[in-house]
Design an enzyme around this catalytic site. Structure first.
Site, short mmCIF file in Angstrom:
data_model
loop_
_atom_site.label_atom_id
_atom_site.label_comp_id
_atom_site.label_asym_id
_atom_site.label_seq_id
_atom_site.Cartn_x
_atom_site.Cartn_y
_atom_site.Cartn_z
N PHE A 88 -24.97 -41.83 5.54
CA PHE A 88 -25.68 -41.52 6.14
C PHE A 88 -26.43 -40.02 6.47
CE2 PHE A 88 -25.04 -45.24 7.86
CZ PHE A 88 -26.25 -45.69 8.66
N VAL A 114 -27.89 -37.02 8.39
CA VAL A 114 -28.97 -36.70 9.55
C VAL A 114 -29.17 -35.28 9.75
CG1 VAL A 114 -29.66 -37.24 11.91
CG2 VAL A 114 -28.98 -38.88 10.30
N VAL A 164 -21.47 -38.43 3.94
CA VAL A 164 -21.92 -38.33 2.38
C VAL A 164 -21.10 -36.49 2.93
CG1 VAL A 164 -24.08 -36.24 4.75
CG2 VAL A 164 -24.35 -36.88 2.19
N HIS A 212 -6.32 -42.64 4.95
CA HIS A 212 -6.55 -41.92 4.97
C HIS A 212 -5.57 -40.78 3.93
CE1 HIS A 212 -8.03 -37.58 7.61
NE2 HIS A 212 -8.67 -38.93 7.97
N ALA A 213 -6.67 -39.60 3.70
CA ALA A 213 -5.24 -39.03 3.17
C ALA A 213 -4.94 -37.69 4.32
CB ALA A 213 -5.96 -37.71 1.75
N GLU A 273 -14.69 -44.67 13.63
CA GLU A 273 -13.32 -44.93 12.78
C GLU A 273 -11.91 -45.79 13.86
OE1 GLU A 273 -11.94 -42.09 9.91
OE2 GLU A 273 -9.94 -41.17 11.41
N GLU A 292 -18.52 -27.05 7.55
CA GLU A 292 -19.70 -26.67 8.51
C GLU A 292 -19.74 -26.96 9.19
OE1 GLU A 292 -21.37 -23.83 5.33
OE2 GLU A 292 -19.53 -24.55 3.72
N VAL A 303 -23.72 -27.80 10.76
CA VAL A 303 -24.26 -29.04 11.37
C VAL A 303 -24.25 -28.92 11.80
CG1 VAL A 303 -23.74 -29.31 7.94
CG2 VAL A 303 -21.84 -29.87 9.81
#
EC number: 2.4.1.87
Length: 370
Positions: free
Chosen positions: A138, A140, A230, A251-252, A321, A364, A368
């Site tokens: 996605f 957007v 993305v 999950h890291a 999530e 960021e 975004v």
């Protein structure tokens, strides 16, 4: 009275030099005393050292926490289970190759780490079956300009190289999707979606959109589908070794944490809620995949849970999530990907991370999400 006696001094010759008598010289009236006792000096030094220590702890708290976290044991695969996990693409998995990490789950699913599989076997099996793998993303709003091109270019270099791939880019501006040269047997489809006002709504709109696509053209032309965020990019081979009926990504940031510390949804009113005694691992919604049938079930569960929460006037802590983690608790994944398959460079070096396959791009959010 003699002059020397009156002033309280000795003349040269009397004791060999001119010096004060009766101890130390008296200070003049009104002059402050700056001398500190030895005990007070020790207290002052302790105060300054403690202050600098707390400042250092505050400044480097992230590194310190990560160092401590890295020492938390992951556990090892039980001997009774180790011979059981096999993979339809890689064959027998070499769990003994990575004794320092957990390579299987309590329900017998493999956890894929570098060195535990043969990538050539997986590639040959995928080609033999003539598979088509879907990759959804996605992009957007400003996520399109900021991340999409790098994501697609890196995917062409590392994602399912030599396999049939169809990219599905869901965006509010299909005409702005950048041109990327695609290899043989690889397609890109730009699908229009509505842009939501809040980024949380953009995130939660993903599950119903994916469910609709899986029930349509995407489900008809792909055998397996991977759904990725993305704002990340490929750095190493991401091949057929990741394929299975239902695939989850560790999950890291949380793969070493004890269960009671994992950021599950704890509000009992939410459809995503897990109690303190529930949950296996914390899974990252930035990467999940599987067969079309399994993903139809997953996306339906998450979309329904989000709708129920919306009717109740609540939102899960981590939105889609949180619902994804609830689904994986109820429906155990058949394969888990180690943090090597989705790593964050902000985390300090970890010896168990040999070859990261996918890295988080710099976040960021102020740019975004506004």
């Amino acid at each position: 009275m003699a002059l020397g006696t009156e002033l309280g001094v000795s003349w040269p010759g009397s004791h060999g030099s001119c010096r004060e008598q009766e101890g130390q010289r008296q200070r003049g009236p009104g002059k402050p005393t700056w001398g500190l006792s030895r005990a007070k000096k020790r207290l002052l030094w302790r105060f300054f050292l403690s202050a600098f220590g707390f400042l250092g702890l505050y400044h480097y708290r992230f590194i310190i926490i990560r160092l401590i976290e890295g020492s938390i044991p992951m556990g090892t695969c039980p001997t009774a289970i180790m011979p059981l996990p096999r993979d339809n693409f890689t064959g027998v998995l070499h769990h003994w190759a990575r004794p320092e990490v957990l390579t299987c789950t309590s329900w017998g699913a493999p956890i894929i780490w570098d060195g535990t599989f043969d990538p050539h076997v997986a590639q040959q099996e995928a080609r033999r079956r003539n598979l088509t793998i879907g990759l959804t993303v996605f992009a957007v709003g400003r996520y399109l300009e900021k991340y999409l091109e790098h994501f697609l270019v890196s995917a062409e270099q590392h994602f399912m190289v030599g396999q049939n791939v169809v990219y599905y880019v869901f965006t509010d501006r299909p005409e702005a999707v950048p041109y990327v040269a695609l290899g043989q047997g690889r397609l890109l489809r730009a699908k229009p979606v509505q842009r939501e006002r809040r980024w949380q709504d953009v995130s939660m709109a993903r599950m119903p959109t994916l469910h609709e696509a899986l029930g349509g053209q995407l489900g008809q032309e792909a055998d397996f589908v991977f759904c990725l965020d993305v704002d990340q990019y490929f750095t190493g081979n991401f091949g057929p070794e990741v394929l299975a009926d239902l695939v989850a990504q560790l999950h890291a940031w949380h793969y070493r944490w004890p269960r009671w510390l994992l950021p599950y949804e704890r509000d009992k009113r939410s459809a995503a809620a897990l109690s303190l005694s529930e949950g296996d691992f914390y899974y990252h919604a930035a990467v999940f995949g599987g067969s079309v049938a399994a993903l139809l079930k997953l996306t339906a569960h998450c979309a329904t849970g989000q709708q129920l929460d919306h009717k109740r006037g609540i939102e899960a802590l981590w939105h889609d999530e949180s619902h994804l983690n609830k689904f994986f608790w109820l429906n155990k994944p058949t394969k888990l990907l180690s943090p090597e398959f989705c790593w964050a460079e902000e985390i300090i070096w970890r010896r168990e991370i040999h070859h990261p396959r996918l890295l988080w791009a710099p976040k960021e959010y102020t740019l975004v999400r506004n």
